[in-house]
Write a protein that holds these residues in place. Structure first.
Motif, PDB file in Angstrom:
ATOM      1  N   ALA A 176       0.919   0.385  -2.525  1.00  9.69           N
ATOM      2  CA  ALA A 176       1.448   1.540  -3.253  1.00  9.69           C
ATOM      3  C   ALA A 176       1.886   1.165  -4.664  1.00  9.69           C
ATOM      4  O   ALA A 176       1.923   2.013  -5.549  1.00  9.69           O
ATOM      5  CB  ALA A 176       2.621   2.157  -2.488  1.00  9.69           C
ATOM      6  N   GLU A 177       2.180  -0.111  -4.861  1.00 12.83           N
ATOM      7  CA  GLU A 177       2.596  -0.596  -6.177  1.00 12.83           C
ATOM      8  C   GLU A 177       1.408  -1.075  -7.011  1.00 12.83           C
ATOM      9  O   GLU A 177       1.579  -1.569  -8.119  1.00 12.83           O
ATOM     10  CB  GLU A 177       3.594  -1.739  -6.002  1.00 12.83           C
ATOM     11  CG  GLU A 177       4.855  -1.323  -5.285  1.00 12.83           C
ATOM     12  CD  GLU A 177       5.669  -2.514  -4.786  1.00 12.83           C
ATOM     13  OE1 GLU A 177       5.280  -3.674  -5.046  1.00 12.83           O
ATOM     14  OE2 GLU A 177       6.674  -2.271  -4.121  1.00 12.83           O
ATOM     15  N   GLY A 178       0.199  -0.975  -6.445  1.00 11.27           N
ATOM     16  CA  GLY A 178      -0.994  -1.376  -7.167  1.00 11.27           C
ATOM     17  C   GLY A 178      -1.326  -2.859  -7.058  1.00 11.27           C
ATOM     18  O   GLY A 178      -2.163  -3.365  -7.798  1.00 11.27           O
ATOM     19  N   CYS A 208     -10.130   6.382   5.757  1.00 15.53           N
ATOM     20  CA  CYS A 208     -11.144   7.255   5.149  1.00 15.53           C
ATOM     21  C   CYS A 208     -10.544   8.089   4.025  1.00 15.53           C
ATOM     22  O   CYS A 208     -11.175   8.262   2.967  1.00 15.53           O
ATOM     23  CB  CYS A 208     -11.775   8.152   6.208  1.00 15.53           C
ATOM     24  SG  CYS A 208     -12.772   7.266   7.411  1.00 15.53           S
ATOM     25  N   ALA A 209      -9.341   8.582   4.229  1.00 16.84           N
ATOM     26  CA  ALA A 209      -8.676   9.371   3.188  1.00 16.84           C
ATOM     27  C   ALA A 209      -8.432   8.524   1.944  1.00 16.84           C
ATOM     28  O   ALA A 209      -8.721   8.948   0.826  1.00 16.84           O
ATOM     29  CB  ALA A 209      -7.362   9.930   3.721  1.00 16.84           C
ATOM     30  N   PHE A 210      -7.944   7.326   2.133  1.00 17.98           N
ATOM     31  CA  PHE A 210      -7.673   6.428   1.011  1.00 17.98           C
ATOM     32  C   PHE A 210      -8.953   6.106   0.251  1.00 17.98           C
ATOM     33  O   PHE A 210      -8.944   6.000  -0.978  1.00 17.98           O
ATOM     34  CB  PHE A 210      -7.030   5.141   1.531  1.00 17.98           C
ATOM     35  CG  PHE A 210      -6.607   4.194   0.446  1.00 17.98           C
ATOM     36  CD1 PHE A 210      -5.412   4.392  -0.231  1.00 17.98           C
ATOM     37  CD2 PHE A 210      -7.390   3.100   0.111  1.00 17.98           C
ATOM     38  CE1 PHE A 210      -5.015   3.517  -1.238  1.00 17.98           C
ATOM     39  CE2 PHE A 210      -7.001   2.221  -0.885  1.00 17.98           C
ATOM     40  CZ  PHE A 210      -5.806   2.431  -1.559  1.00 17.98           C
ATOM     41  N   GLU A 213       3.864   6.813   3.086  1.00 14.50           N
ATOM     42  CA  GLU A 213       2.516   6.289   2.947  1.00 14.50           C
ATOM     43  C   GLU A 213       1.480   7.367   3.238  1.00 14.50           C
ATOM     44  O   GLU A 213       0.467   7.480   2.564  1.00 14.50           O
ATOM     45  CB  GLU A 213       2.288   5.106   3.906  1.00 14.50           C
ATOM     46  CG  GLU A 213       3.183   3.921   3.654  1.00 14.50           C
ATOM     47  CD  GLU A 213       4.522   4.024   4.362  1.00 14.50           C
ATOM     48  OE1 GLU A 213       4.755   4.991   5.128  1.00 14.50           O
ATOM     49  OE2 GLU A 213       5.347   3.139   4.146  1.00 14.50           O
ATOM     50  N   THR A 214       1.761   8.155   4.256  1.00 15.54           N
ATOM     51  CA  THR A 214       0.853   9.231   4.632  1.00 15.54           C
ATOM     52  C   THR A 214       0.763  10.268   3.520  1.00 15.54           C
ATOM     53  O   THR A 214      -0.321  10.711   3.161  1.00 15.54           O
ATOM     54  CB  THR A 214       1.306   9.884   5.947  1.00 15.54           C
ATOM     55  OG1 THR A 214       1.307   8.881   6.957  1.00 15.54           O
ATOM     56  CG2 THR A 214       0.399  11.020   6.346  1.00 15.54           C
ATOM     57  N   ARG A 215       1.892  10.636   2.966  1.00 12.95           N
ATOM     58  CA  ARG A 215       1.883  11.608   1.867  1.00 12.95           C
ATOM     59  C   ARG A 215       1.068  11.087   0.690  1.00 12.95           C
ATOM     60  O   ARG A 215       0.308  11.827   0.080  1.00 12.95           O
ATOM     61  CB  ARG A 215       3.309  11.944   1.450  1.00 12.95           C
ATOM     62  CG  ARG A 215       3.998  12.883   2.413  1.00 12.95           C
ATOM     63  CD  ARG A 215       5.257  13.493   1.810  1.00 12.95           C
ATOM     64  NE  ARG A 215       6.230  12.490   1.412  1.00 12.95           N
ATOM     65  CZ  ARG A 215       7.174  11.992   2.210  1.00 12.95           C
ATOM     66  NH1 ARG A 215       7.260  12.389   3.455  1.00 12.95           N
ATOM     67  NH2 ARG A 215       8.025  11.104   1.764  1.00 12.95           N
ATOM     68  N   LEU A 216       1.208   9.803   0.377  1.00  8.42           N
ATOM     69  CA  LEU A 216       0.462   9.210  -0.729  1.00  8.42           C
ATOM     70  C   LEU A 216      -1.040   9.335  -0.511  1.00  8.42           C
ATOM     71  O   LEU A 216      -1.780   9.779  -1.391  1.00  8.42           O
ATOM     72  CB  LEU A 216       0.851   7.730  -0.877  1.00  8.42           C
ATOM     73  CG  LEU A 216       0.098   6.920  -1.933  1.00  8.42           C
ATOM     74  CD1 LEU A 216       0.524   7.364  -3.320  1.00  8.42           C
ATOM     75  CD2 LEU A 216       0.371   5.437  -1.746  1.00  8.42           C
TER      76      LEU A 216
END
Length: 109
Positions: A3-5, A63-65, A95-98
């Motif tokens: 999430a922080e890249g 798959c979403a990511f 994490e899910t929301r992201l």
């Protein structure tokens, strides 16, 4: 880390993960973020082979990511149909929301 890249650190941490489903999921995500499609695909294939019957939600998450909207919703529907505890427990996590915000933002139609 993801999430922080920092996909490199995320991959390093995932390789230490003792839980196989989380290790495969994290590896697929981190490898995708690093641009290694083949390694990400290999982790997804193993995730599907070993966990599709018990934990399809994690496959949906990958798959979403990866921007694979149709596949993401296929696995999400499968998770819902199985009343997967992972689906119920993770729907509201940060994490899910992201991940799912990315899918919804891309247009789900």
């Amino acid at each position: 880390y993801l999430a922080e890249g920092d996909a490199t650190s995320a991959l390093a941490e995932m390789q230490k993960e003792p839980n196989e489903v989380y290790r495969l999921t994290g590896t697929a995500l981190a490898q995708h973020a690093l641009g290694d499609r083949a390694a990400s695909d290999a982790a997804v294939a193993e995730l599907i082979e070993k966990w599709s019957h018990r934990n399809p939600y994690m496959i949906a998450q990958v798959c979403a990511f990866r921007g694979e909207t149709g596949k993401a919703f296929h696995w999400l529907e499968r998770s819902f149909a199985l009343n997967s505890i992972h689906f119920v427990g993770r729907v509201s996590s940060p994490e899910t929301r992201l991940v799912w915000t990315k899918v919804i933002g891309a247009g789900c139609g």
